[in-house]
Design a protein around this motif. Structure first.
Motif, mmCIF file in Angstrom:
data_model
loop_
_atom_site.group_PDB
_atom_site.id
_atom_site.type_symbol
_atom_site.label_atom_id
_atom_site.label_comp_id
_atom_site.label_asym_id
_atom_site.label_seq_id
_atom_site.Cartn_x
_atom_site.Cartn_y
_atom_site.Cartn_z
ATOM 1 N N LEU A 5 4.994 -5.007 -2.400
ATOM 2 C CA LEU A 5 4.521 -6.323 -1.876
ATOM 3 C C LEU A 5 5.646 -6.816 -0.704
ATOM 4 C CD1 LEU A 5 2.720 -8.542 -1.827
ATOM 5 C CD2 LEU A 5 3.877 -9.787 -3.651
ATOM 6 N N ARG A 6 6.964 -6.383 -1.017
ATOM 7 C CA ARG A 6 8.070 -7.061 -0.192
ATOM 8 C C ARG A 6 8.493 -5.873 0.849
ATOM 9 N NH1 ARG A 6 7.740 -9.281 -5.016
ATOM 10 N NH2 ARG A 6 8.276 -11.492 -5.262
ATOM 11 N N HIS A 7 7.649 -4.984 1.033
ATOM 12 C CA HIS A 7 8.074 -4.028 2.121
ATOM 13 C C HIS A 7 8.091 -4.846 3.507
ATOM 14 C CE1 HIS A 7 7.219 -0.419 4.717
ATOM 15 N NE2 HIS A 7 7.330 0.251 3.450
ATOM 16 N N PRO A 8 8.979 -4.235 4.109
ATOM 17 C CA PRO A 8 9.429 -4.966 5.450
ATOM 18 C C PRO A 8 8.208 -5.081 6.456
ATOM 19 C CG PRO A 8 10.242 -2.710 5.403
ATOM 20 C CD PRO A 8 9.754 -3.085 4.148
ATOM 21 N N ALA A 9 7.256 -4.419 6.591
ATOM 22 C CA ALA A 9 6.094 -4.387 7.412
ATOM 23 C C ALA A 9 5.273 -5.763 6.969
ATOM 24 C CB ALA A 9 5.059 -3.424 7.578
ATOM 25 N N SER A 40 -6.617 -8.075 3.298
ATOM 26 C CA SER A 40 -5.393 -8.248 4.122
ATOM 27 C C SER A 40 -4.664 -7.104 3.848
ATOM 28 C CB SER A 40 -4.631 -9.245 3.530
ATOM 29 O OG SER A 40 -3.291 -9.459 3.873
ATOM 30 N N VAL A 41 -4.241 -6.507 5.128
ATOM 31 C CA VAL A 41 -3.799 -5.094 5.303
ATOM 32 C C VAL A 41 -2.240 -5.303 5.592
ATOM 33 C CG1 VAL A 41 -4.244 -2.953 6.634
ATOM 34 C CG2 VAL A 41 -6.207 -4.384 6.169
ATOM 35 N N LEU A 42 -1.543 -4.203 4.757
ATOM 36 C CA LEU A 42 -0.235 -3.776 5.332
ATOM 37 C C LEU A 42 -0.265 -2.269 5.748
ATOM 38 C CD1 LEU A 42 2.836 -4.243 5.001
ATOM 39 C CD2 LEU A 42 2.744 -3.144 2.760
ATOM 40 N N ARG A 43 0.063 -2.391 7.233
ATOM 41 C CA ARG A 43 0.358 -0.932 7.967
ATOM 42 C C ARG A 43 1.822 -0.633 7.661
ATOM 43 N NH1 ARG A 43 -5.048 0.236 9.225
ATOM 44 N NH2 ARG A 43 -6.019 -1.438 10.071
ATOM 45 N N GLY A 129 0.195 11.113 2.111
ATOM 46 C CA GLY A 129 -0.027 10.388 3.434
ATOM 47 C C GLY A 129 -0.684 9.118 3.288
ATOM 48 N N ILE A 130 -0.017 8.050 2.443
ATOM 49 C CA ILE A 130 -0.608 6.779 2.452
ATOM 50 C C ILE A 130 -0.077 6.074 3.610
ATOM 51 C CG2 ILE A 130 -0.821 4.855 1.229
ATOM 52 C CD1 ILE A 130 -1.929 7.172 -0.192
ATOM 53 N N THR A 131 -0.843 5.694 4.504
ATOM 54 C CA THR A 131 -0.372 4.726 5.780
ATOM 55 C C THR A 131 -0.671 3.478 5.942
ATOM 56 O OG1 THR A 131 -2.712 5.659 6.769
ATOM 57 C CG2 THR A 131 -0.613 7.159 7.037
#
Length: 826
Positions: A5-9, A40-43, A129-131
């Motif tokens: 959840l706390r990924h920088p993107a 809600s999308v996290l790239r 390959g999860i993008t």
């Protein structure tokens, strides 16, 4: 454990406030088709690789809980295909969490974020390959605005490997209710070229008479068990609307079909109407042609009456107001028409005719002559009809028909009398001429469509009206997980048996791994991309083996559709059929100690409905189909014994394998085998299916048979929550219970999460495993029971394991009893 959840993107849409992702999803205020979703999308800045056995844990908070809605997770693979888990956690409490396996994610069929693809060459989530990652909700009933907070999203390491599973074929025969052979129609076809019946040993085919009013009997081809005769096609209006003598003509059609089959030494198999769910009520609207109704009685919101006899049609109403119908089939411009100076209406048809049906629907569709949206009724406007040639028209709004119960592209309840009344006329006459004829009704979609709305609106009322004459219910199964149809067949049979004391078979008259573009037009653009042959082969193997391993007494037919393009290919479906070519004949008892390792076995050459072809050689084979229905790899030890009077000559495993060019090829490998038994160990990937073939020496003899009988609860389609546990009873014959050698609980359900459900059986607790189900489909599982805990009246209480657990949806529940009987005749 990794915090995702706390990924920088950044997530979009969504806001990061107080260490939580705040999502505000608006799904509208009216019911639509099941695939309406918001995400809600996290790239991700770079692809991630996770072991397929890994799990994701999602933690949520919601100030306004909703027991009818769950939260989804999506994973994008290699920047293209989206996979999803459609019910990670329910929203019945202010704080909740859920945990799901990566390998349980399935293609996000028509609800992928931003309309992106759900198709790739793998067809299964392998964790590589999860993008992108997405959090979302999906609710076709309209939930308005839904606000939630994602407080944690964590990747959990893969658990320890599963124990070795055991599958045993002990040489005994099997009879499931009245079924003792593989139903030949499960290897059926529709619209395949000449020669394919013999090439793939297909057991049935299908013929459509388009008007529904002519008895066009067709003999089966050599090797076929029967032809499924379908009366009426989806693009034509119901005879109830088009012919004043609809009743006598329908009855004569049913009678003539029965008599033609009897003259051929057979019993007719008749399906009433092909896909009435579709063109009757979608954009072509074959049953909404205004001229078929009394236009003189048209009034705003008024009841529609059939033109030739004045009969009212419940739920069918008139309107000129575009915003009134609950489902919009066209644009505002296509709703209106132009009138010329002679008073003629340009584009006289009410909707775009289906190709070649212009005369039936009332004329040509000329939308270029429709009034501009800003041109009021009565005002003039000019259109160009040829180069330099114009036409002056006056804007007008004609009367339109709408079904007040229809909320999507498929038929609502107004279509019921237009289907049921002529179907009854056919069925009564068919059965009067030949009581052994088979009569099948249904709507051509899945009864589970839109969270069982198709069952409530169409299937249940149709069964209720026709139960005295029908033998089964038909469906079409395009795209998605084919295992959902086993749950549908269980529901239909449970309802008919508990309500009317009558068993109804499941008759699939069209199926394919690709989505039907008539229902979802976008499907035509995606059906052939990526590894189409690999997907189609896997889908067909799963379709057949899941049906045979779970509902062999209910699945009567699977008509694999078409040839070329997105449909049948010899390097896709054809390879699956080759792998299962010897899986015919008399059923053998199979025991699996893993409820997610499904198996079916039979001895070929013992069913006169399915003659053994010369290329399989003389004599008989034991054939075993095996399906790993789990999300993880399964190691399995197989132990097989030949039936009485026989010995094994050899053994081989048949495995469809993808090739470098994307086509599938059947890999055949010999196995160690002794004459008196075969013991072999194999490893099956998640979702993998394969077959074993063991030629026999000698002719099978009479021997012990395992009789499997099912006893159902009348409780169906019940939401199990903290406030709504369910209690029911299943009645078991005392003598049968005393002699049974084993028992299983059969459960069909949806949205059953980890550590969420349990059933008390006569006070004894059975904890339920997590059963991830794709959106718009249920799961079926058999769980072993202790015979000592059962009684002639067995009480069941279905509930949550703890008050904070997420609710789950029961489809139906039953108990299976296996009893050994002596010496079945072969």
């Amino acid at each position: 454990m990794t915090d995702l959840l706390r990924h920088p993107a950044s997530w979009a849409p969504g806001q990061w406030i107080d260490q939580a992702l705040h999502c505000d999803f608006d799904l509208g205020d009216k019911r639509v088709n099941w695939n309406r979703a918001a995400w809600s999308v996290l790239r991700l800045p770079s692809p991630l690789n996770w072991p397929a056995g890994s799990r994701l844990r999602l933690s949520l908070a919601c100030d306004e809980p909703r027991p009818d809605t769950g939260v989804m997770l999506g994973l994008q693979r290699q920047g293209a295909c989206w996979y999803a888990h459609t019910w990670v956690a329910g929203l019945a409490a202010t704080a909740t969490s859920g945990e799901v396996a990566i390998a349980d994610f399935t293609p996000a069929e028509w609800y992928a974020p931003h309309g992106e693809s759900h198709v790739d060459g793998v067809g299964r989530m392998d964790g590589n390959g999860i993008t992108a990652i997405a959090v979302g909700v999906c609710d076709p009933r309209g939930v308005g605005r839904l606000r939630l907070r994602v407080t944690a999203l964590e990747l959990i390491e893969a658990p320890a490997s599963q124990r070795l599973a055991e599958v045993t074929v002990d040489g005994r025969w099997l009879q499931v209710e009245d079924t003792d052979c593989i139903p030949p129609g499960v290897f059926g076809s529709f619209n395949l070229p000449a020669g394919h019946v013999a090439r793939y040993r297909l057991g049935s085919s299908r013929s459509i008479e388009h008007t529904g009013l002519r008895a066009c009997y067709r003999q089966p081809q050599e090797g076929e068990s029967f032809v499924l005769h379908s009366l009426g096609d989806r693009v034509r209006p119901s005879p109830r609307l088009t012919h004043a003598d609809w009743q006598s003509r329908s009855a004569e059609t049913g009678r003539a079909l029965a008599e033609a089959a009897l003259a051929d030494g057979r019993h007719a198999v008749v399906e009433y109407w092909n896909e009435p769910y579709l063109n009757w009520a979608n954009r072509n609207r074959a049953n909404f042609i205004p001229q078929l109704f009394d236009l003189d009685q048209a009034s705003e919101g008024g009841q529609a009456h059939i033109a030739h006899d004045g009969a009212p049609v419940p739920h069918l109403r008139w309107t000129k107001r575009y915003e009134i119908p609950p489902w919009s089939w066209c644009s505002p411009r296509d709703w209106r028409r132009g009138i010329d100076q002679q008073g003629g209406q340009h584009s006289p048809v009410h909707a775009p005719p289906y190709k070649g049906m212009d005369a039936v629907y009332g004329g040509n569709w000329t939308p270029s002559r429709h009034p501009p949206e800003d041109c009021a009724d009565g005002s003039s406007y000019r259109v160009e009809v040829a180069a330099g040639e114009g036409l002056q028209l006056r804007a007008s709004t004609p009367w339109h028909l709408y079904d007040e119960t229809q909320f999507t592209h498929w038929s609502g309840a107004a279509m019921l009398p237009l289907y049921v009344e002529p179907a009854l006329a056919v069925g009564q006459a068919l059965k009067a001429a030949d009581p052994q004829a088979t009569f099948i009704v249904g709507w051509g979609n899945r009864a589970s469509e839109d969270r069982w709305a198709a069952w409530e609106l169409l299937y249940k009322p149709t069964i209720d009206a026709t139960i005295d004459y029908i033998d089964g219910v038909c469906d079409h199964d395009y795209g998605g997980d084919p295992s959902k149809m086993s749950a549908v067949y269980e529901l239909i049979n449970t309802y008919s048996l508990s309500t009317y004391g009558k068993r109804l078979g499941g008759w699939n008259s069209e199926c394919a791994g690709a989505t039907d573009p008539q229902a979802v037009p976008e499907a035509a653009n995606q059906a052939t991309v990526g590894g189409a042959d690999q997907r189609k082969c896997r889908w067909t193997m799963r379709k057949i083996l899941h049906s045979l391993a779970t509902v062999v007494d209910k699945a009567r037919n699977c008509a694999h559709f078409g040839y070329g393009g997105s449909w049948w290919s010899d390097d896709g479906e054809g390879v699956a059929m080759d792998a299962l070519r010897a899986l015919r004949g008399r059923l053998l008892a199979v025991a699996s100690d893993d409820p997610q390792l499904l198996a079916v076995a039979a001895v070929d050459g013992l069913d006169p409905r399915c003659p053994r072809p010369d290329d399989l050689g003389p004599g008989h084979d034991v054939s075993l189909g095996l399906l790993n229905d789990a999300s993880t790899t399964r190691d399995v030890r197989l132990q097989l014994q030949p039936p009485a009077g026989c010995r094994f000559a050899s053994a081989q495993v048949l495995r469809p394998q993808p090739q470098a060019d994307g086509r599938m090829q059947l890999q055949v490998q010999g196995l160690p085998c002794s004459p008196d038994g075969c013991q072999v160990s194999l490893t099956l990937a998640p979702g993998e299916a394969l077959a074993l073939r063991l030629p026999l020496i000698g002719r099978p003899q009479a021997g012990e048979v395992l009789q499997r009988q099912q006893f159902v609860s009348p409780l169906i389609l019940h939401l199990i929550s903290a406030e709504q546990p369910a209690q029911t009873q299943i009645h078991l014959p005392p003598q049968l219970l005393a002699s049974a050698e084993s028992a299983r609980l059969r459960l069909c359900c949806e949205h059953l999460g980890t550590d969420c459900g349990e059933i008390l059986i006569n006070g004894n607790t059975l904890s339920l495993p997590a059963l991830p189900s794709a959106e718009n489909g249920a799961r079926l599982i058999d769980l072993p029971l202790d015979l000592a805990q059962l009684s002639p009246t067995t009480n069941l209480e279905l509930r949550l394991r703890h008050p904070s657990a997420a609710p789950w949806h029961l489809v139906c529940v039953s108990i299976l009893l296996d009893t050994a009987k002596s010496f079945a005749v072969v």
